[in-house]
Design an enzyme around this catalytic site. Structure first.
Site, PDB file in Angstrom:
ATOM      1  N   THR A  44       0.820  -1.218   0.000  1.00  0.00           N
ATOM      2  CA  THR A  44       0.000   0.000   0.000  1.00  0.00           C
ATOM      3  C   THR A  44       0.851   1.264   0.000  1.00  0.00           C
ATOM      4  OG1 THR A  44      -1.816  -1.138   1.069  1.00  0.00           O
ATOM      5  CG2 THR A  44      -1.772   1.241   1.343  1.00  0.00           C
ATOM      6  N   THR A  95       1.791  -4.350   4.288  1.00  0.00           N
ATOM      7  CA  THR A  95       1.712  -4.659   5.719  1.00  0.00           C
ATOM      8  C   THR A  95       1.169  -6.057   6.009  1.00  0.00           C
ATOM      9  OG1 THR A  95      -0.468  -3.625   5.890  1.00  0.00           O
ATOM     10  CG2 THR A  95       1.444  -2.236   6.386  1.00  0.00           C
ATOM     11  N   ASP A  96       0.455  -6.656   5.031  1.00  0.00           N
ATOM     12  CA  ASP A  96      -0.192  -7.952   5.328  1.00  0.00           C
ATOM     13  C   ASP A  96       0.809  -9.036   5.729  1.00  0.00           C
ATOM     14  OD1 ASP A  96      -2.560  -6.731   4.699  1.00  0.00           O
ATOM     15  OD2 ASP A  96      -2.881  -7.778   2.800  1.00  0.00           O
TER      16      ASP A  96
END
Ligand code: ASP
Length: 312
Positions: free
Chosen positions: A13, A89-90
């Site tokens: 992101t 970030t996942d």
């Protein structure tokens, strides 16, 4: 004197943009962070490398290995005082922990990301990148292992996890907390990690499965592990590391086939231990030959077992 920082982009992101017509967040061909580098250069001399441009659910252990090798090559031929990696970030915590286990640098390796894409109101990417560069360039960040910096907090790769699907304060280290904070004027550390382990790996040749244990779970899926060619399995056990009795035949089958079985707790806090002696309790599992991995989440215990198997 300004420090030299290697900045490696992998996507996520932090490198994406919101499409205002569709409302979807998409990868952008030109990394929007590139436009901010002039601003960030005030904190360090930045050398940028674009490793990948991937959403982090697309990142695999092979990508993590590529990153490790890239860091090795770059630091062997140039002088860097620290490394910063931008990442979705996942799975950021998994890449961070992979690098924690497979490298052993004194210089800081700092991962960062963003919860809001580059053109959203309140975008946190550039700020987090600046904070990560400041940490990587800080004298007191050496010898702390791989770090994760978001939302003005400094976490260890070992303990940090994504705890919220959308909040900017998503990264937390349950039961331990951050080891430091970023303020406007300084980088403060208030804890330091204990001894590190290093598992040298040069190829991903093994497969490790992971299951979250649930009430009423049966052994059939565990039996399938051996047939599908997996080399190890991690069980996120109940409470202190217990399983329903119907799983015992599956666990026994795997252990007899020399497939290591690791137990962690599916609880968010606390560690798995061999306490209960009832059928399926942790004590029984330990006696059968199951290994307890204290204090790691399932996804990190899975990476650790994978690297142990790959490094022999
Ligand atoms: N789904 C995104 C990713 O991990 C989320 C993020 O980067 O924050 O790539």
């Amino acid at each position: 004197m300004k420090k030299n920082i290697l900045l490696i982009h992998t996507g996520g992101t932090i490198s994406m943009q919101l499409n205002t017509e569709t409302g979807g967040v998409i990868l952008s061909a030109a990394n929007p962070l590139a436009m901010e580098i002039d601003n960030i250069q005030q904190f360090a001399n930045i050398t940028e490398v674009e490793a990948f441009n991937l959403p982090s659910p697309h990142i695999t252990p092979e990508h993590m290995l590529t990153l490790k090798m890239m860091i090795e090559q770059q630091t062997a031929t140039n002088h860097f005082d620290g490394v910063v990696i931008t990442h979705g970030t996942d799975t950021l915590e998994e890449t961070a922990y992979f690098l924690e286990l497979s490298t052993n640098y004194a210089i800081p390796i700092v991962l960062t990301g963003a919860m809001r894409s580059s053109n959203e109101i309140g975008a946190d990417g550039v700020y987090n990148l600046m904070a990560a560069v400041r940490v990587a360039a800080a004298d007191n960040a050496n010898d702390k292992g791989v770090l994760v910096v978001l939302n003005d907090e400094i976490h260890t790769a070992t303990n940090v996890t994504k705890t919220h699907s959308s909040s900017v304060s998503t990264f937390q280290s349950p039961q331990y907390g951050p080891i430091g904070i970023v303020t406007k004027s300084a980088i403060h550390f208030h804890h330091a990690p204990l001894a590190r382990i290093c598992l040298p790996v040069d190829a991903i040749r093994k497969k490790v499965a992971m299951f979250k244990i649930y009430a009423g779970m049966e052994s059939d899926m565990l039996h399938s592990i051996a047939t599908l060619g997996y080399d190890g399995v991690v069980l996120e056990g109940l409470g202190q590391g217990n399983v329903p009795p119907a799983l015992l035949t599956g666990i026994e089958y795997l252990l007899k086939a020399n497939i290591p079985v690791i137990v962690v707790s599916r609880c968010f806090n606390g560690i798995a231990q061999d306490i209960y002696a009832y059928e399926g309790g942790g004590k029984m599992l330990k006696d059968m030959g199951v290994r307890f991995e204290h204090g790691l989440s399932g996804q990190k215990a899975r990476l650790k077992l994978l690297l142990e198997l790959c490094s022999g």
